[in-house]
Structure formats: C-alpha cells, structure tokens
Design a protein around this motif. Sequence first.
Motif, PDB file in Angstrom:
ATOM      1  N   PRO A  63      45.439  43.468  41.798  1.00 46.04           N
ATOM      2  CA  PRO A  63      46.878  43.662  41.648  1.00 46.04           C
ATOM      3  C   PRO A  63      47.255  43.493  40.183  1.00 46.04           C
ATOM      4  O   PRO A  63      46.563  42.816  39.430  1.00 46.04           O
ATOM      5  CB  PRO A  63      47.481  42.562  42.525  1.00 46.04           C
ATOM      6  CG  PRO A  63      46.422  41.525  42.630  1.00 46.04           C
ATOM      7  CD  PRO A  63      45.101  42.258  42.516  1.00 46.04           C
ATOM      8  N   PRO A  64      48.344  44.083  39.780  1.00 43.64           N
ATOM      9  CA  PRO A  64      48.747  43.934  38.377  1.00 43.64           C
ATOM     10  C   PRO A  64      49.052  42.479  38.063  1.00 43.64           C
ATOM     11  O   PRO A  64      49.548  41.726  38.916  1.00 43.64           O
ATOM     12  CB  PRO A  64      49.993  44.805  38.259  1.00 43.64           C
ATOM     13  CG  PRO A  64      50.441  45.079  39.653  1.00 43.64           C
ATOM     14  CD  PRO A  64      49.255  44.899  40.558  1.00 43.64           C
ATOM     15  N   GLU A  65      48.767  42.106  36.875  1.00 46.37           N
ATOM     16  CA  GLU A  65      48.976  40.721  36.454  1.00 46.37           C
ATOM     17  C   GLU A  65      50.472  40.467  36.318  1.00 46.37           C
ATOM     18  O   GLU A  65      51.195  41.243  35.690  1.00 46.37           O
ATOM     19  CB  GLU A  65      48.264  40.476  35.123  1.00 46.37           C
ATOM     20  CG  GLU A  65      48.262  39.039  34.698  1.00 46.37           C
ATOM     21  CD  GLU A  65      47.431  38.825  33.444  1.00 46.37           C
ATOM     22  OE1 GLU A  65      47.919  38.121  32.564  1.00 46.37           O
ATOM     23  OE2 GLU A  65      46.337  39.412  33.355  1.00 46.37           O
ATOM     24  N   PRO A  66      50.986  39.384  36.918  1.00 40.86           N
ATOM     25  CA  PRO A  66      52.434  39.114  36.815  1.00 40.86           C
ATOM     26  C   PRO A  66      52.799  38.764  35.379  1.00 40.86           C
ATOM     27  O   PRO A  66      51.996  38.229  34.640  1.00 40.86           O
ATOM     28  CB  PRO A  66      52.658  37.944  37.762  1.00 40.86           C
ATOM     29  CG  PRO A  66      51.326  37.283  37.873  1.00 40.86           C
ATOM     30  CD  PRO A  66      50.290  38.368  37.674  1.00 40.86           C
ATOM     31  N   PRO A  67      54.019  39.071  35.016  1.00 36.88           N
ATOM     32  CA  PRO A  67      54.446  38.734  33.658  1.00 36.88           C
ATOM     33  C   PRO A  67      54.493  37.213  33.487  1.00 36.88           C
ATOM     34  O   PRO A  67      54.723  36.472  34.452  1.00 36.88           O
ATOM     35  CB  PRO A  67      55.827  39.364  33.533  1.00 36.88           C
ATOM     36  CG  PRO A  67      56.281  39.601  34.934  1.00 36.88           C
ATOM     37  CD  PRO A  67      55.048  39.714  35.780  1.00 36.88           C
ATOM     38  N   PRO A  68      54.302  36.742  32.282  1.00 38.35           N
ATOM     39  CA  PRO A  68      54.339  35.300  32.082  1.00 38.35           C
ATOM     40  C   PRO A  68      55.762  34.775  32.253  1.00 38.35           C
ATOM     41  O   PRO A  68      56.733  35.492  32.057  1.00 38.35           O
ATOM     42  CB  PRO A  68      53.864  35.135  30.628  1.00 38.35           C
ATOM     43  CG  PRO A  68      54.129  36.440  29.983  1.00 38.35           C
ATOM     44  CD  PRO A  68      54.016  37.469  31.061  1.00 38.35           C
ATOM     45  N   PRO A  69      55.875  33.516  32.661  1.00 40.75           N
ATOM     46  CA  PRO A  69      57.220  32.962  32.832  1.00 40.75           C
ATOM     47  C   PRO A  69      57.928  32.839  31.478  1.00 40.75           C
ATOM     48  O   PRO A  69      57.293  32.595  30.466  1.00 40.75           O
ATOM     49  CB  PRO A  69      56.978  31.585  33.445  1.00 40.75           C
ATOM     50  CG  PRO A  69      55.588  31.246  33.101  1.00 40.75           C
ATOM     51  CD  PRO A  69      54.840  32.549  32.961  1.00 40.75           C
ATOM     52  N   HIS A  70      59.238  33.038  31.536  1.00 40.63           N
ATOM     53  CA  HIS A  70      60.010  32.909  30.304  1.00 40.63           C
ATOM     54  C   HIS A  70      60.488  31.471  30.149  1.00 40.63           C
ATOM     55  O   HIS A  70      60.858  30.825  31.113  1.00 40.63           O
ATOM     56  CB  HIS A  70      61.230  33.854  30.343  1.00 40.63           C
ATOM     57  CG  HIS A  70      60.811  35.273  30.385  1.00 40.63           C
ATOM     58  ND1 HIS A  70      60.353  35.933  29.279  1.00 40.63           N
ATOM     59  CD2 HIS A  70      60.757  36.189  31.377  1.00 40.63           C
ATOM     60  CE1 HIS A  70      60.058  37.173  29.589  1.00 40.63           C
ATOM     61  NE2 HIS A  70      60.280  37.352  30.891  1.00 40.63           N
TER      62      HIS A  70
END
Length: 71
Positions: A63-70
């Motif tokens: 699966p695509p890597e989730p964006p990093p938390p802001h």
Amino acid sequence: MTDNLAARVDALEMRIAYQDETIEDLNKTITAQWKEIDRLTRELANLADRMREAEHRALAGAPPEPPPPHY
C-alpha cells in the motif's frame, strides 16, 4: 657416441610424452572450469531475474506509504 645420442633421444621422447599428458590434463581441467563458470553465470542471471520479480511484486502489492504526521 651413438649410444649417447640414442639415450638423449629417448630422454626427449619421455619428456614429450609426459608433457603431452600434462597438457591433456590441463585442457580437461580448463574445460571443466569453463563449464562450471557457464553454469554459475546462468544461475546468477536466474537469481537476479527472480530478485527483480520479487522486488516488483513487493512494490506493486504494498500500500502507499502514509504521509508523515504534521507537527
């Protein structure tokens, strides 16, 4: 002097016979080594292909890597 010449010729003939045997043994060894090198080269190419396929499957199925938390 004829006996000396005959002895020298006999010695040379024996040396040639041993050299021919040594050359034949070396030729057999080299031939066997080339066969082994060819086999190992094919096996290495096969393993490289399998590795590329495995990497492709792993990347395609992940699966695509989730964006990093802001922050």
